[in-house]
Design a protein around this motif. Sequence first.
Motif, PDB file in Angstrom:
ATOM      1  N   LEU A   1       0.838  -1.204   0.000  1.00 31.01           N
ATOM      2  CA  LEU A   1       0.000   0.000   0.000  1.00 31.01           C
ATOM      3  C   LEU A   1       0.867   1.246   0.000  1.00 31.01           C
ATOM      4  CD1 LEU A   1      -2.655   1.633   0.402  1.00 31.01           C
ATOM      5  CD2 LEU A   1      -2.377   1.236   2.861  1.00 31.01           C
ATOM      6  N   TYR A   2       1.868   1.298   0.894  1.00 34.82           N
ATOM      7  CA  TYR A   2       2.748   2.467   0.964  1.00 34.82           C
ATOM      8  C   TYR A   2       3.496   2.666  -0.354  1.00 34.82           C
ATOM      9  CZ  TYR A   2       1.984   2.029   6.002  1.00 34.82           C
ATOM     10  OH  TYR A   2       1.415   1.939   7.239  1.00 34.82           O
ATOM     11  N   ILE A   3       4.008   1.571  -0.915  1.00 31.22           N
ATOM     12  CA  ILE A   3       4.780   1.680  -2.145  1.00 31.22           C
ATOM     13  C   ILE A   3       3.909   2.157  -3.297  1.00 31.22           C
ATOM     14  CG2 ILE A   3       6.032   0.319  -3.877  1.00 31.22           C
ATOM     15  CD1 ILE A   3       7.157  -1.327  -1.584  1.00 31.22           C
ATOM     16  N   SER A   4       2.676   1.666  -3.381  1.00 27.46           N
ATOM     17  CA  SER A   4       1.781   2.091  -4.461  1.00 27.46           C
ATOM     18  C   SER A   4       1.388   3.557  -4.309  1.00 27.46           C
ATOM     19  CB  SER A   4       0.531   1.208  -4.494  1.00 27.46           C
ATOM     20  OG  SER A   4      -0.197   1.305  -3.286  1.00 27.46           O
ATOM     21  N   VAL A   5       1.174   4.007  -3.075  1.00 27.89           N
ATOM     22  CA  VAL A   5       0.864   5.423  -2.849  1.00 27.89           C
ATOM     23  C   VAL A   5       2.062   6.282  -3.238  1.00 27.89           C
ATOM     24  CG1 VAL A   5       0.334   7.158  -1.093  1.00 27.89           C
ATOM     25  CG2 VAL A   5      -0.888   4.982  -1.103  1.00 27.89           C
ATOM     26  N   LEU A   6       3.275   5.820  -2.917  1.00 25.95           N
ATOM     27  CA  LEU A   6       4.470   6.543  -3.343  1.00 25.95           C
ATOM     28  C   LEU A   6       4.509   6.685  -4.855  1.00 25.95           C
ATOM     29  CD1 LEU A   6       7.289   5.007  -1.099  1.00 25.95           C
ATOM     30  CD2 LEU A   6       6.163   7.200  -0.835  1.00 25.95           C
ATOM     31  N   PHE A   7       4.201   5.591  -5.551  1.00 22.95           N
ATOM     32  CA  PHE A   7       4.214   5.638  -7.015  1.00 22.95           C
ATOM     33  C   PHE A   7       3.183   6.639  -7.534  1.00 22.95           C
ATOM     34  CE2 PHE A   7       2.411   4.251 -11.053  1.00 22.95           C
ATOM     35  CZ  PHE A   7       3.532   4.257 -11.856  1.00 22.95           C
ATOM     36  N   VAL A   8       1.981   6.609  -6.975  1.00 28.89           N
ATOM     37  CA  VAL A   8       0.923   7.522  -7.428  1.00 28.89           C
ATOM     38  C   VAL A   8       1.328   8.968  -7.185  1.00 28.89           C
ATOM     39  CG1 VAL A   8      -1.441   8.284  -6.967  1.00 28.89           C
ATOM     40  CG2 VAL A   8      -0.942   5.840  -7.205  1.00 28.89           C
ATOM     41  N   LEU A   9       1.934   9.247  -6.021  1.00 28.54           N
ATOM     42  CA  LEU A   9       2.334  10.620  -5.722  1.00 28.54           C
ATOM     43  C   LEU A   9       3.486  11.088  -6.608  1.00 28.54           C
ATOM     44  CD1 LEU A   9       2.176  10.671  -1.808  1.00 28.54           C
ATOM     45  CD2 LEU A   9       0.529  11.641  -3.419  1.00 28.54           C
ATOM     46  N   LEU A  10       4.385  10.168  -6.954  1.00 23.97           N
ATOM     47  CA  LEU A  10       5.556  10.557  -7.755  1.00 23.97           C
ATOM     48  C   LEU A  10       5.227  10.672  -9.242  1.00 23.97           C
ATOM     49  CD1 LEU A  10       8.394   8.441  -6.100  1.00 23.97           C
ATOM     50  CD2 LEU A  10       8.235  10.924  -6.136  1.00 23.97           C
ATOM     51  N   PHE A  11       4.420   9.749  -9.750  1.00 21.86           N
ATOM     52  CA  PHE A  11       4.207   9.683 -11.196  1.00 21.86           C
ATOM     53  C   PHE A  11       2.783  10.000 -11.631  1.00 21.86           C
ATOM     54  CE2 PHE A  11       7.735   6.821 -10.174  1.00 21.86           C
ATOM     55  CZ  PHE A  11       8.728   7.372 -10.975  1.00 21.86           C
ATOM     56  N   ALA A  12       1.832  10.031 -10.696  1.00 17.17           N
ATOM     57  CA  ALA A  12       0.464  10.474 -10.948  1.00 17.17           C
ATOM     58  C   ALA A  12      -0.139   9.898 -12.224  1.00 17.17           C
ATOM     59  CB  ALA A  12       0.399  12.009 -10.987  1.00 17.17           C
ATOM     60  N   PRO A  13      -0.588   8.633 -12.217  1.00 16.01           N
ATOM     61  CA  PRO A  13      -1.340   8.104 -13.361  1.00 16.01           C
ATOM     62  C   PRO A  13      -2.493   9.021 -13.744  1.00 16.01           C
ATOM     63  CG  PRO A  13      -0.867   6.366 -11.777  1.00 16.01           C
ATOM     64  CD  PRO A  13      -0.427   7.654 -11.142  1.00 16.01           C
ATOM     65  N   ARG A  14      -2.894   8.956 -15.006  1.00 14.31           N
ATOM     66  CA  ARG A  14      -3.750   9.982 -15.592  1.00 14.31           C
ATOM     67  C   ARG A  14      -5.093  10.166 -14.884  1.00 14.31           C
ATOM     68  NH1 ARG A  14      -0.953   7.719 -19.691  1.00 14.31           N
ATOM     69  NH2 ARG A  14      -2.409   5.996 -19.964  1.00 14.31           N
ATOM     70  N   SER A  15      -5.763   9.104 -14.502  1.00 15.36           N
ATOM     71  CA  SER A  15      -7.115   9.233 -13.960  1.00 15.36           C
ATOM     72  C   SER A  15      -7.180   8.683 -12.540  1.00 15.36           C
ATOM     73  CB  SER A  15      -8.122   8.493 -14.848  1.00 15.36           C
ATOM     74  OG  SER A  15      -7.910   7.098 -14.778  1.00 15.36           O
ATOM     75  N   ARG A  16      -8.244   9.083 -11.807  1.00 16.88           N
ATOM     76  CA  ARG A  16      -8.465   8.573 -10.462  1.00 16.88           C
ATOM     77  C   ARG A  16      -8.687   7.073 -10.483  1.00 16.88           C
ATOM     78  NH1 ARG A  16      -6.499  12.203  -6.919  1.00 16.88           N
ATOM     79  NH2 ARG A  16      -7.333  14.292  -7.306  1.00 16.88           N
ATOM     80  N   VAL A  17      -9.378   6.591 -11.515  1.00 16.11           N
ATOM     81  CA  VAL A  17      -9.630   5.161 -11.630  1.00 16.11           C
ATOM     82  C   VAL A  17      -8.314   4.401 -11.736  1.00 16.11           C
ATOM     83  CG1 VAL A  17     -10.669   3.355 -13.054  1.00 16.11           C
ATOM     84  CG2 VAL A  17     -11.896   5.504 -12.664  1.00 16.11           C
ATOM     85  N   GLN A  18      -7.398   4.893 -12.571  1.00 18.65           N
ATOM     86  CA  GLN A  18      -6.089   4.248 -12.707  1.00 18.65           C
ATOM     87  C   GLN A  18      -5.327   4.271 -11.383  1.00 18.65           C
ATOM     88  OE1 GLN A  18      -4.332   6.427 -15.969  1.00 18.65           O
ATOM     89  NE2 GLN A  18      -4.862   4.832 -17.451  1.00 18.65           N
ATOM     90  N   GLN A  19      -5.410   5.371 -10.671  1.00 18.09           N
ATOM     91  CA  GLN A  19      -4.724   5.471  -9.392  1.00 18.09           C
ATOM     92  C   GLN A  19      -5.272   4.465  -8.389  1.00 18.09           C
ATOM     93  OE1 GLN A  19      -4.963   9.582  -8.179  1.00 18.09           O
ATOM     94  NE2 GLN A  19      -4.046  10.335 -10.069  1.00 18.09           N
ATOM     95  N   CYS A  20      -6.599   4.361  -8.311  1.00 19.94           N
ATOM     96  CA  CYS A  20      -7.224   3.412  -7.385  1.00 19.94           C
ATOM     97  C   CYS A  20      -6.909   1.968  -7.774  1.00 19.94           C
ATOM     98  CB  CYS A  20      -8.731   3.635  -7.339  1.00 19.94           C
ATOM     99  SG  CYS A  20      -9.226   5.210  -6.605  1.00 19.94           S
TER     100      CYS A  20
END
Length: 291
Positions: free
Chosen positions: A195-214
């Motif tokens: 969970l922590y690692i995936s949140v780090l990835f989302v914060l660093l690289f920000a996938p395009r949509s909220r759906v992709q992030q979730c």
Amino acid sequence: MMDRLNRLQTTAFWLVSTGAAMVALHLTLLGRNSNPALSQELFSTCLLLWGVVGLLLWERRHALVLQSGAIGGAIGGSVLLGLLLLSSTLPESGSFMRAFPLMTVLGLGLLASGIHGLYQYWKELFLFALLTLNPLLELGLELLNLPKLTAQAATFMLWYTGFDVRREGLSLLLPTGRVDVYGACSGIQSMLQMLYISVLFVLLFAPRSRVQQCLTVGLAILIGFLVNAARVGLMAVLVAFSQKDAFDYWHTGDGSLIFAAIAVGLFGSFCWFAFLRTTPSVTDTGNSSNG
């Protein structure tokens, strides 16, 4: 103008120095903690989170507004002073160790930018808020009856690969041995780490949509669960073949860290192919075929 620039540089220097000292204090307290389970669990996670927070702040260093007022500075200084005092009285508290980074970023943010500028640090605050809420996240995962789900998944993996296995409650039974799935074997820590690692990835690289992030976060947690289930299946096989030393290695030794690395590697591969890999353009493809 030069005076203002010099003041900003001096302020930034003292903020960075204070932050580095607080990070060093936190990691030192974790390293010297008498609870080996807490120290091992938190030290590597916090080292990773501190590194990413430093990277996030460094990338935005020219955009940050360093302008604090008297109230914000007083509150921020009080928060940091309180942390220093509590460090001498609560060095063994797991809750304090988890809340330390969040309160450090909060105090430094108030010192640097005041109450109105605190929004600039929402990523760092959110990241460490997850760490602070770790006990609540564990409780939420425990409500899913993870030991039973892990036993079911491990049983299916062994059956699918040809082993004569059956399950009774939380026990995996093979003809010559059994393994019971309790506590750490349920995979809670593995799932939270992912969970922590995936949140780090989302914060660093920000996938395009909220759906992709979730979906990215959800997939990372699922990978952590499945890799841990595979580890439980392996331990059941080792027990069945009376490999006690190998069982201890994969259960509590460095082998458990290898499975954690496997989970991170699988998630990293997914992120590379799904978001980070650049596909060749039509022009580049045409040029290569003509050549």
